[in-house]
Write an enzyme that holds these catalytic residues in place. Sequence first.
Site, PDB file in Angstrom:
ATOM      1  N   SER A 182     -20.673 -74.186  25.748  1.00  0.00           N
ATOM      2  CA  SER A 182     -19.851 -75.342  25.406  1.00  0.00           C
ATOM      3  C   SER A 182     -20.624 -76.492  24.777  1.00  0.00           C
ATOM      4  O   SER A 182     -20.037 -77.315  24.081  1.00  0.00           O
ATOM      5  CB  SER A 182     -19.130 -75.852  26.657  1.00  0.00           C
ATOM      6  OG  SER A 182     -20.051 -76.161  27.670  1.00  0.00           O
ATOM      7  N   HIS A 210     -14.254 -71.232  25.931  1.00  0.00           N
ATOM      8  CA  HIS A 210     -14.199 -71.752  24.557  1.00  0.00           C
ATOM      9  C   HIS A 210     -13.919 -70.671  23.524  1.00  0.00           C
ATOM     10  O   HIS A 210     -13.874 -70.962  22.331  1.00  0.00           O
ATOM     11  CB  HIS A 210     -15.497 -72.481  24.212  1.00  0.00           C
ATOM     12  CG  HIS A 210     -15.583 -73.810  24.878  1.00  0.00           C
ATOM     13  ND1 HIS A 210     -15.007 -74.942  24.345  1.00  0.00           N
ATOM     14  CD2 HIS A 210     -16.130 -74.174  26.052  1.00  0.00           C
ATOM     15  CE1 HIS A 210     -15.223 -75.961  25.162  1.00  0.00           C
ATOM     16  NE2 HIS A 210     -15.903 -75.518  26.211  1.00  0.00           N
ATOM     17  N   LYS A 241      -7.795 -75.422  26.824  1.00  0.00           N
ATOM     18  CA  LYS A 241      -8.452 -75.784  25.561  1.00  0.00           C
ATOM     19  C   LYS A 241      -7.577 -75.323  24.396  1.00  0.00           C
ATOM     20  O   LYS A 241      -6.600 -75.991  24.091  1.00  0.00           O
ATOM     21  CB  LYS A 241      -9.870 -75.216  25.556  1.00  0.00           C
ATOM     22  CG  LYS A 241     -10.694 -75.761  26.748  1.00  0.00           C
ATOM     23  CD  LYS A 241     -12.115 -75.302  26.744  1.00  0.00           C
ATOM     24  CE  LYS A 241     -12.806 -75.586  28.077  1.00  0.00           C
ATOM     25  NZ  LYS A 241     -12.905 -76.996  28.437  1.00  0.00           N
TER      26      LYS A 241
END
Length: 393
Positions: A182, A210, A241
């Site tokens: 990240s 991610h 996300k």
Amino acid sequence: MRRDPLQYLSEELDGLKSQGLYRHLRVLEGEQKAHASFDHRSVVNLSSNNYLGLTTHPLLRERALEATRTLGVGSGSVRTIAGTMSIHMELERRLAEFKRTEATVVFQSGFTANAGTVSSILSKDDFIISDELNHASIIDGARLSRATIKVFPHRDADAARAIVRDLPHERRRLVISDGVFSMDGDLGALPELCDVADEFGCIMMVDDAHASGVFGRNGRGTIDHFGLHGRVDIQVGTLSKAIGALGGYVAGSRALIDFLYHRARPFLFSTSHPPSVAASCLAAIEVLESEPQLIERLWENTRFFKSGLQTLGFNTGASESPITPVIVGDAALAMKLSDALFERGVFAQGIGFPTVPRGKARVRTIVTAAHTRDELQFALDSFENVGRSLGVI
Ligand SMILES: Cc1ncc(COP(=O)(O)O)c(C=O)c1O
């Protein structure tokens, strides 16, 4: 008079202030978008994880409203008592289909998915072989498990193999890596780590927070990207996300998921999502399947912005994803760069120790599918201007 027993906290904060590391929380006025207002300033937003712009997607918004109207605002209980609604089960079924695994379990966040899984499947006689840059939620889960933690240098699968070779083979050994890191935006050494896990009979786990919605076909993640289906026992994804809402999930075998239903402490002891969250996540999976152009646009924007920063002479590390760090080293300089960019209308968060190692402070940028070329060019021009005036380039 009573002396404040928490006085030491103020002293620690004073220390942060004197090192230029004290941060105010930036406040977002309005929606989380590519161009947004933070602290009453209109900025190009390079700080969110809203990779596909789904936080404000009309379908997700509509489904969340509809679920609120028909099912209420809360689940009213933990999953194991009265808080498993049919919409929670529907989401787990859809996620399992999407990830091509037997089953999934949804947690309140990606953090609790990692921490709750690692801490429940291992115990004190076991071993965790972990990349040095793995996310804090993996580290906390590892500590909670009381297993012995063996850290290998970043992406170094040979070092992981050397560690595993010396461990007692009768004990449980978990090899674990982020799919996308990240703070650096690079990918875990997943194919090589799977080889290590296969060779020595280890459990293989990947945190794909991610990568969910970003890598692989329709955003299925790094396991799909690398063609590792069937070789990763535990996949963690996030719904907070690219999916645009909130939550985390674990994908794997039916037995793994049933075990987590019985033993993962955040699942057992914390209330489940409101129905609106599950409804938005279900809508997001539909969008991933029906609007692949969003992921294509994300990657076009990523290539444009990353190569722009590199051409200007910034050190962007080894990033291979929409996360591009601008590494400056000194934490105070990173904060200054971030503040000066903000003044000019670009929000890119400065990040220092303990989130990244000392001496590796950076400004982290994340582009999304929703950014326009003009916004990204404006951000590049601002980076050039501020970077030169601070001597970063
Ligand atoms: C690599 C990684 N894993 C897990 C998480 C936690 O995900 P969530 O925000 O859904 O709790 C994050 C987010 O900060 C992350 O960057």
